[in-house]
Write an enzyme that holds these catalytic residues in place. Sequence first.
Site, PDB file in Angstrom:
ATOM      1  N   ASN A 260       0.954  -1.455   0.160  1.00 44.72           N
ATOM      2  CA  ASN A 260      -0.107   0.076   0.168  1.00 44.72           C
ATOM      3  C   ASN A 260       1.217   1.377   0.452  1.00 44.72           C
ATOM      4  O   ASN A 260       1.444   1.417   0.974  1.00 44.72           O
ATOM      5  CB  ASN A 260      -1.084   0.234   1.748  1.00 44.72           C
ATOM      6  CG  ASN A 260      -2.402   1.396   1.357  1.00 44.72           C
ATOM      7  OD1 ASN A 260      -1.387   2.307   0.420  1.00 44.72           O
ATOM      8  ND2 ASN A 260      -2.603   0.965   2.176  1.00 44.72           N
ATOM      9  N   GLY A 317       1.935  -2.676   4.746  1.00 47.22           N
ATOM     10  CA  GLY A 317       1.340  -1.533   5.254  1.00 47.22           C
ATOM     11  C   GLY A 317       0.735  -1.367   6.703  1.00 47.22           C
ATOM     12  O   GLY A 317       1.056  -2.138   6.872  1.00 47.22           O
ATOM     13  N   GLY A 318      -0.594  -1.414   6.939  1.00 46.79           N
ATOM     14  CA  GLY A 318      -1.145  -0.868   8.521  1.00 46.79           C
ATOM     15  C   GLY A 318      -2.015  -2.789   8.750  1.00 46.79           C
ATOM     16  O   GLY A 318      -2.727  -3.103   8.007  1.00 46.79           O
ATOM     17  N   ASP A 319      -2.805  -1.732   9.805  1.00 47.55           N
ATOM     18  CA  ASP A 319      -4.250  -2.436   9.817  1.00 47.55           C
ATOM     19  C   ASP A 319      -5.312  -2.970   9.066  1.00 47.55           C
ATOM     20  O   ASP A 319      -5.737  -3.604   8.255  1.00 47.55           O
ATOM     21  CB  ASP A 319      -4.477  -2.514  11.164  1.00 47.55           C
ATOM     22  CG  ASP A 319      -4.261  -2.585  12.166  1.00 47.55           C
ATOM     23  OD1 ASP A 319      -2.068  -3.015  12.605  1.00 47.55           O
ATOM     24  OD2 ASP A 319      -3.365  -1.511  13.514  1.00 47.55           O
ATOM     25  N   GLU A 324      -7.881  -6.313   4.316  1.00 50.12           N
ATOM     26  CA  GLU A 324      -7.924  -6.107   3.413  1.00 50.12           C
ATOM     27  C   GLU A 324      -7.675  -8.417   2.936  1.00 50.12           C
ATOM     28  O   GLU A 324      -8.493  -8.886   2.558  1.00 50.12           O
ATOM     29  CB  GLU A 324      -7.068  -5.929   2.323  1.00 50.12           C
ATOM     30  CG  GLU A 324      -7.956  -4.566   2.219  1.00 50.12           C
ATOM     31  CD  GLU A 324      -7.519  -3.465   0.779  1.00 50.12           C
ATOM     32  OE1 GLU A 324      -7.265  -4.236  -0.402  1.00 50.12           O
ATOM     33  OE2 GLU A 324      -7.925  -2.364   0.751  1.00 50.12           O
ATOM     34  N   GLY A 361       2.442   1.142   8.420  1.00 48.21           N
ATOM     35  CA  GLY A 361       1.635   1.779   8.383  1.00 48.21           C
ATOM     36  C   GLY A 361       1.045   2.501   9.768  1.00 48.21           C
ATOM     37  O   GLY A 361       2.454   3.325  10.221  1.00 48.21           O
ATOM     38  N   THR A 363      -0.646   2.663  12.878  1.00 55.00           N
ATOM     39  CA  THR A 363      -1.002   2.295  13.943  1.00 55.00           C
ATOM     40  C   THR A 363      -0.131   0.167  14.524  1.00 55.00           C
ATOM     41  O   THR A 363       0.615   0.788  15.417  1.00 55.00           O
ATOM     42  CB  THR A 363      -2.603   1.402  14.759  1.00 55.00           C
ATOM     43  OG1 THR A 363      -2.881   2.721  13.847  1.00 55.00           O
ATOM     44  CG2 THR A 363      -2.393   1.590  15.899  1.00 55.00           C
ATOM     45  N   ARG A 426     -12.226  14.728   7.609  1.00 53.33           N
ATOM     46  CA  ARG A 426     -11.294  14.487   7.057  1.00 53.33           C
ATOM     47  C   ARG A 426      -9.999  16.095   6.495  1.00 53.33           C
ATOM     48  O   ARG A 426      -9.178  15.106   6.565  1.00 53.33           O
ATOM     49  CB  ARG A 426     -11.128  14.020   5.687  1.00 53.33           C
ATOM     50  CG  ARG A 426     -11.673  12.535   6.113  1.00 53.33           C
ATOM     51  CD  ARG A 426     -11.657  11.591   5.132  1.00 53.33           C
ATOM     52  NE  ARG A 426     -11.235  10.339   5.481  1.00 53.33           N
ATOM     53  CZ  ARG A 426     -10.542   9.331   5.225  1.00 53.33           C
ATOM     54  NH1 ARG A 426      -9.093  10.408   5.202  1.00 53.33           N
ATOM     55  NH2 ARG A 426      -9.843   8.332   6.363  1.00 53.33           N
TER      56      ARG A 426
END
Length: 679
Positions: A260, A317-319, A324, A361, A363, A426
Amino acid sequence: MAYILYESICNYKNYQYNLQVNIEQYDGGKDKQQRETSLNELVTNEASIDPVQIQIIAPSTKILFIPINQRSNSSTSSDIPSIIPLRQLINIHQIEKREKNGNGFFSSLPRFFEKNQLIRTQIKSESNSNSLNSSATNENEIPLNLSLSNVVNKDPEAFSHIYMRQTNELSESNEQSTTSLKRSILTTDEENVENNDEEQKSKTCVQLTYIDIKSPFQWLLKHLIIELQTEAEAKTFCVYLTKCLSILKERPRHLLVFVNPLCGKGKGHSIYENRIMTLFDEAQVNVDTIYTERANHARDYILDQELTKYDGIIGVGGDGMFSELCHGLLLKTVQNSNLDINDPRVNLIRPETRIGIIPAGSTDAVVYGTTGMNDPVTSALQIITGESLLIDLTTIHSEQGFVRFMATMLAYGFFGDIINTSERWRCLGPFRYDLAGFRQFVRNKSYRSHLSITLSPNDSSLHHSVELDTSQPLQETTKRQQFFQNTETDDSLKEIVTPRAQFCNRNCDKCSINDIETDGELRLPLQIEKQGQYTTINCLNMPCRCKKSKYGMSPFVHLGDGSFDLILVKRSWRTGFLRFLWQVANDSRYINQLPNVERYRVNEVLIKPELAHSEQAGNWSCDGELISGNKIQVRVHRQILNLFARGIEFQQVENTKKLKKPFFSSFWNKNKKQTNANV
Ligand SMILES: Nc1ncnc2c1ncn2[C@@H]1O[C@H](COP(=O)(O)OP(=O)(O)OP(=O)(O)O)[C@@H](O)[C@H]1O
């Protein structure tokens, strides 16, 4: 029985070692299928060893460096490990060392140097230069084998310009500088080789690339160059170990990697290209890489494509990326086995493909929870060595059917409302989360809800001196049910149902219990109903540790025991909720001691918000994404995913520490009744 597969003398710097490859004979113990192989598979025609037909335990194979001719205690090098287990060996190959007369140095430097190794080498060369130069005055004591640090020491002029570039470029501390540094060393080196070809004489060396696991949470890749007496010896050593490596079946050979590029403020791309690709190269793992172009790209690709040729699917990537991959793989298995995912009682089937996640990511709760920290190199090395960890996941169903899988946390109320507000804000960037959190805290909203909780039968706290008649399970459930229902005060119930304070370890007992029947005792799920006004209701499948929370919200949740933690925070004054938040950030091991907090270990829970006429329901979030539903059912699926991860080795650090009660706990307990009455 231990068996020496290979033995010879090797030199490292100016030290001599007895080099051995030890294998262990299989003696009929457990794990036969996975571990055994025939020794004759390892022995080639060139080998001088008698091809005895014995069964060996491949993962217990190790390379030993036993110092010889010790003149003093300091006559071994601290750089060389005494043992390299085969599990930690990444690759081995012969390299040709050419030496300049007088000022010798390698032409064949190791192909790959990690950034921190380069820095360490540099520091070492500065600090040790005097002692090494003086020790090399006697011709007999000139090191037979040279590492990069010695090279710099022995020929400071030849390397002075490289030294300058090292200092300048590394001080910028970015990934690009490391790449250009690697190139600069090799280029300079090659030029020298061309100029001094006649002066060089050839020796045979072997380069071992291995993992240094000094800290259980951080793995490092290291290179070791040793020199053997003859080329034939070096060749045999490499052939044996290459064969041994090839029988480590758990190691992946072909991986599909999704990157990602936008994760963690756009660092996914650079982490993968600058730090991870070289590791896969070193380990000779074939990799097909896809840079995602939109949300759910990875999920859809997994669902649509044939993936049987891959030994694993990796996300950089992250969580969100992890989620995904889980969705793609699990939904594909559901499709292939004609299961009805909309049925809340569906029993999922574990996919054969393993998933790995390289943290990039913001987190990284999944990686923190499964490896202990969010270090991309450690995660990549755990993928390369084929570590395996079976984890639980939960399904989320609403009245409409399947909603999604939950890997980390489902929240109703406070945390769901924060996600909802921050989605609308956002434009404020990452700051929006803090702002939304503060707003929600000031509002101090709570929601009336009804919960049907199925407690985990595997948690020992439930076996509270209730006599069981195992011949009549149904009746027994009723007996237990009565026991719990007749428990008079909230306090005594809390004492019984609060999960045991035990961290989930690598190979932990709780996750390795096979079924709900242990010790001849039949453990049955127990149903309890709860109703109340809650500020937040959280279901946690993982501890959810991150940089902002040392232990995560639920430090004692187990990754593979077929249960998850339910944390209920009852309506309280703002100070009460602030205490909860403070405790989550600093030391959540004691949150169940707070008067407004209850923690349950559960298999399943149905959460139904109860709304008065004009009341608005709270928001739901699952793994950081907003979801909707009037009632939500959360159900665990035990060990449904196989991860490339080692699990956390807590025992050295945490379990030795005695849990201390929080400073305020006695005060809280004293005032508990009063506080409850006030609310
Ligand atoms: N190319 C892309 N463009 C836009 N969104 C993407 C792309 N690739 C993946 N995504 C989505 O971005 C979301 C966030 O990604 P990811 O979790 O990797 O990073 P993060 O949010 O920085 O990390 P964390 O979830 O740990 O906080 C995921 O839900 C994923 O579906």
